[in-house]
Design an enzyme around this catalytic site. Structure first.
Site, short mmCIF file in Angstrom:
data_model
loop_
_atom_site.label_atom_id
_atom_site.label_comp_id
_atom_site.label_asym_id
_atom_site.label_seq_id
_atom_site.Cartn_x
_atom_site.Cartn_y
_atom_site.Cartn_z
N SER A 129 0.78 -1.24 0.00
CA SER A 129 0.00 0.00 0.00
C SER A 129 0.81 1.29 0.00
CB SER A 129 -0.96 0.01 1.19
OG SER A 129 -2.15 -0.66 0.85
N LYS A 132 0.00 3.72 -2.72
CA LYS A 132 -1.01 4.77 -2.62
C LYS A 132 -0.37 6.15 -2.52
CE LYS A 132 -4.68 1.97 -0.46
NZ LYS A 132 -4.03 0.69 -0.20
N SER A 382 -5.84 3.29 4.52
CA SER A 382 -5.37 2.46 3.42
C SER A 382 -6.55 1.88 2.65
CB SER A 382 -4.47 1.33 3.94
OG SER A 382 -3.63 0.85 2.91
#
Length: 545
Positions: A129, A132, A382
């Protein structure tokens, strides 16, 4: 109960005759486990204004501090580099130590310049993640922090005596935050336009995105909110979790509890309640006199029937479980149609896909919270669904729908045009869920350095989780990390967790005020990578150059 701060969204109701009304609505992720052009590169990076501080029991750094004009930090810090290198072999990191061949680490001055320490800096690994970071930066740069998604309802005919002869068109451009209340507000706009009966159907227009709603790079379709189907129209109910009030894209919240009488099926309910018009429950469960919760929920790919099996005890408290649904645009249409009925508007036809005519008259419009708030939620919890909507929105053009291919290409182009290294990069989605993604620590730190000089930096920085803070709206996924250490309230970073990757990328300020940008990606010995991340964070927070 902790809830996100919510920016206000509004639905404007436009009658056929042009009279305007205003209907206010509130605005708003499950953390997973397993058009302006891009900004131009800058030769020197300045420090932006101070983001808003949030009061907590731990002192939180309000901004990414810049050194005083009277302080000059050396371009290199051999002592720090030696200390960082030693963390891989000392007792600070449990054995077995992270494997160097699948470890990518960069620590640099956040203001710019070459790395102060690097280990496998250009190794493109599975970022999880922390990807991101790149998706949200590109969205803030290209779309702007004040960008809002829009969902509209329109008609191609003029109503007469309360009857609309024809269809209603529900059109979305990718808002990942729409919920039952938003569709109810749009239904009220239809009623306010004087329409009480619709002879046609509810046509859902999700053509802003392509018709591939599930990313093949995630493996077989599975009704887990970590990998939701993505369409330009969706329903995202909020679920209270350890990360606060979390919106799950394209999902329904299933709640089950023990019945009051032994032998009866568990009591199963859906949120939103109007989902029952689209999602079916096959309840094969049984309430027992005593025993553990042994309930299982299942939905087969291609089906919107959720099967409930197993057993639980009499009066067992309610358990909530969010699950994705098939064809989110049709789901949105079903929720909207139910809201129309509640608003006193009957629709004869079904909910079907189609395209809004160019000459249709808009009856109402719903706008999302600003992109800055959506980015905040994407980073803090997230939120995979939000990130996937953002990347498809980035890929949309006036002549073609947004897709994973076009969206990830836009992110890569933005990185290159911003002067951020992209060697070895592979982007297959927006969230980092795919194990096929590849990003290096060099790319992440380059992006973190670049961001500090951009007008949108505060929106990005405010969204990063803050280590060791007891307010989940501030701490996000770092709430339980580095508690009671010098990095608590100081380190702001994006976490990444997959069963094949552990990563962390963000900012921390040294004891002498030097701002550091860092990225750590490890694809083996994940428990040791986690300990190594924490050791790096504590060292940087206490370091004096």
């Amino acid at each position: 109960m902790v809830h996100h701060p919510r920016s206000k969204r509004c639905v404007s109701a436009l009658g056929i005759g042009g009279a305007a009304l205003s209907l206010l609505a509130g605005c708003a992720v499950q953390r997973y486990s397993p058009s302006a052009g891009p900004s131009t590169p800058q030769s020197s990076l300045s420090t932006p204004g101070t983001p808003s501080a949030v009061a907590t029991s731990v002192s939180v750094q309000p901004s990414s501090p810049a050194p005083s004009p009277t302080v000059t930090f050396a371009a290199a810090d051999p002592a720090l580099a030696a200390k960082l290198a030693g963390l891989l072999t000392t007792a600070a990191t449990p054995k077995p130590a992270p494997v160097p061949s699948v470890l990518s680490v960069v620590v640099a001055d956040a203001s710019g310049g070459a790395p102060l320490y690097a280990k496998g800096a250009e190794a493109a690994l599975i970022p999880a993640s922390t990807q991101k970071v790149l998706t949200t930066m590109a969205a803030l740069s290209i779309l702007g922090p004040q960008y809002r998604f829009s969902t509209t309802v329109s008609a191609a005919a003029t109503p007469a005596d309360g009857v609309l002869t024809g269809d209603l068109y529900l059109q979305g451009d990718g808002d990942p935050t729409t919920d039952e209340a938003d569709y109810a507000a749009l239904a009220s706009a239809v009623s306010a336009a004087g329409i009480k009966r619709v002879t046609g159907s509810v046509i859902v227009d999700a053509s802003a995105f392509d018709d591939v709603d599930y990313n093949d790079n995630w493996g077989s379709p599975f009704p887990n909110v970590s990998r939701p189907p993505v369409e330009a129209l969706t329903v995202s109910p909020a679920t209270v979790s350890r990360l606060g009030s979390v919106r799950h894209v394209g999902s329904v919240e299933v709640s089950y509890a023990g019945a009051a009488t032994e032998g009866k099926p568990a009591v199963v309910t859906l949120k939103p309640a109007s989902a029952s018009a689209y999602v079916k429950i096959d309840n094969k469960s049984k309430t027992t006199k005593a025993g553990r919760n042994l309930i299982s929920l299942a939905r087969a790919p291609g089906s919107n029937t959720i099967t409930v099996t197993g057993s639980l005890a009499v009066a067992n408290p309610a358990v909530v479980w969010p699950m994705t649904v098939e064809n989110p645009a049709l789901y949105a249409g079903a929720v909207f149609k139910s809201a129309l009925a509640s608003a006193g508007v009957t629709v004869k036809g079904a909910v079907v896909r189609g395209t809004k005519p160019a000459d249709a008259t808009q009856l109402g419009a719903h706008q999302s919270a600003p992109l800055s708030q959506i980015v905040h939620d994407t980073l803090k919890e997230s939120n995979n669904g939000y990130a996937e909507h953002l990347v498809k929105a980035l890929g949309r053009t006036p002549t073609s729908p947004g897709s994973w291919a076009s969206g990830t290409a836009r992110v890569r182009d933005w990185l290159s045009s911003s002067g951020i290294p992209t060697d070895g990069i592979v982007l297959l989605d927006g969230s980092g869920f795919s194990g096929g993604n590849r990003v290096s620590a060099r790319t992440l730190v380059g992006a973190l350095q670049y961001a500090r000089g951009q007008a949108w930096f505060n929106a990005f920085y405010d969204g990063l989780p803050v280590a060791g803070v007891d307010d989940v709206d501030v701490a996000g996924t770092l709430a339980k990390r580095l508690v009671g250490t010098p990095a608590a309230g100081n380190l702001r970073a994006k976490t990444g967790t997959l069963n094949v990757s552990r990563s962390l990328a963000g900012y921390v300020t040294g004891a002498d005020g030097r701002p550091y940008a860092f990225a750590i990606i490890g694809n083996d010995k994940l428990s040791s990578v986690l300990a190594y991340e924490d050791a790096v964070a504590i060292l940087l927070a206490t370091w004096r150059s």
